[in-house]
Design a protein around this motif. Structure first.
Motif, short mmCIF file in Angstrom:
data_model
loop_
_atom_site.label_atom_id
_atom_site.label_comp_id
_atom_site.label_asym_id
_atom_site.label_seq_id
_atom_site.Cartn_x
_atom_site.Cartn_y
_atom_site.Cartn_z
N GLN A 196 0.83 -1.20 0.00
CA GLN A 196 0.00 0.00 0.00
C GLN A 196 0.87 1.26 0.00
OE1 GLN A 196 -3.37 -0.12 -0.21
NE2 GLN A 196 -3.54 2.11 -0.30
N TYR A 197 1.97 1.21 0.74
CA TYR A 197 2.88 2.36 0.77
C TYR A 197 3.49 2.59 -0.62
CZ TYR A 197 6.55 5.56 2.18
OH TYR A 197 7.37 6.66 2.28
N GLN A 243 2.23 1.72 -3.53
CA GLN A 243 1.17 2.25 -4.39
C GLN A 243 0.93 3.72 -4.10
OE1 GLN A 243 -1.77 -0.69 -3.22
NE2 GLN A 243 -1.74 -1.60 -5.25
N SER A 244 0.97 4.07 -2.81
CA SER A 244 0.76 5.46 -2.41
C SER A 244 1.88 6.36 -2.94
CB SER A 244 0.70 5.57 -0.88
OG SER A 244 -0.37 4.82 -0.36
N PHE A 257 1.28 6.92 -6.55
CA PHE A 257 0.12 7.81 -6.69
C PHE A 257 0.51 9.26 -6.42
CE2 PHE A 257 -3.17 10.10 -4.27
CZ PHE A 257 -4.07 10.32 -5.30
N VAL A 298 -4.91 3.52 -5.25
CA VAL A 298 -4.74 3.23 -3.81
C VAL A 298 -6.03 2.76 -3.15
CG1 VAL A 298 -2.77 4.76 -3.50
CG2 VAL A 298 -5.07 5.68 -3.20
N TRP A 342 -6.24 10.08 4.07
CA TRP A 342 -5.22 10.91 3.43
C TRP A 342 -4.73 11.87 4.51
CZ3 TRP A 342 -5.41 12.27 -2.34
CH2 TRP A 342 -4.43 13.21 -2.67
N ARG A 401 -1.52 6.48 1.70
CA ARG A 401 -2.93 6.73 1.43
C ARG A 401 -3.66 5.41 1.66
NH1 ARG A 401 -0.63 10.90 1.65
NH2 ARG A 401 -0.48 12.52 0.04
N LYS A 402 -4.70 5.43 2.48
CA LYS A 402 -5.40 4.21 2.86
C LYS A 402 -6.66 4.02 2.02
CE LYS A 402 -3.84 4.71 7.65
NZ LYS A 402 -4.27 4.89 9.06
#
Length: 249
Positions: free
Chosen positions: A6-7, A9-10, A13, A58, A190, A197-198
């Motif tokens: 996730q980090y 991908q963030s 992004f 994300v 955010w 970003r979750k």
């Protein structure tokens, strides 16, 4: 491993988000130089781009609730991160911000902000900033629009209590305009600072209008109560649990 992905991908992004700010800014520049309509179109295009890419990059969906105003009003909003700026501005036709003077000098965003009529103020000089806000707003009243102000004066993390400043109340009184409060929970997904970003559903909610005519103190108290209560409900909907306040004893 899931958090690491996730980090990553963030990070991608966020990188493309700032890259596209430049790309979209340059793409709309010829129109901007001819007409202010180009500046609004470019800004709205960027808002749509960020919301669209956040969804599939994300897993962050966004939703605007309530009725965004279209007339000449003050929009007094809870401010938790850059995302609520994009969502609020993207939902209204002629938004302009009370913004920190430093933003004027930022590439792209500063130039576009001035082109659409944002009002730069020096937060370090409170009384002078308020007088300038009132004067600048008064000069621009012949051009209808929605003046966006953050009553707490800065980004405030979810669950953190911070008092509402007097600036929004003075603008409300001096302009004689109605005020549309806005609540949000975007800071859950955010944050104010950082890359992560979750996934989830970020919401901004336009609340019922506070009509013109209240005294500043009454207006400020009502604004704070309504925005904070609605924001707390949105935070609970997002699964956010505030940390207990420290024991004063």
């Amino acid at each position: 491993m899931k958090d690491a992905l996730q980090y990553l991908q963030s990070l991608v992004f966020v990188g493309q988000m700032y890259l596209m700010m430049v790309v979209i800014g340059l793409a709309y520049l010829p129109w901007v130089l001819i007409s202010k309509e180009g500046a609004y179109a470019g800004c709205h295009a960027y808002c749509r781009w960020v919301r669209w890419t956040a969804r599939w990059m994300v897993g962050l969906k966004t939703e605007v609730r309530g009725t965004p105003p279209t007339g000449e009003v003050i929009v007094a909003a809870k401010h938790q991160s850059f995302l609520d700026i994009l969502m609020i501005f993207g939902a209204i036709p002629r938004g302009r911000f009370i913004m920190k003077r430093q933003i004027m000098y930022m590439p792209v965003i500063g130039q576009y902000g001035l082109r659409i009529g944002c009002i730069p103020v020096d937060r370090g000089k409170r009384s002078e900033a308020i007088r300038k806000m009132v004067a600048d707003v008064d000069k621009g009243r012949l051009e209808p629009g929605q003046l966006i102000i953050y009553p707490q004066g800065t980004r405030v993390a979810p669950g953190v209590k911070q008092p509402y400043k007097v600036g929004a109340g003075i603008l409300y009184k001096e302009t004689g305009q109605d005020c549309v409060p806005v609540a949000t929970n975007v800071g859950v997904f955010w944050p104010r600072i950082g890359i992560m970003r979750k996934p989830g559903l970020a919401v901004v909610e336009f609340l019922p209008t506070i009509p013109a005519g209240l005294e500043v103190a009454d207006f400020t108290a009502r604004l704070e109560q309504e925005v904070e209560a609605a924001s707390d409900l949105l935070l609970a909907e997002a699964g956010f649990t505030a940390l207990p306040e420290p024991d004063a004893t």
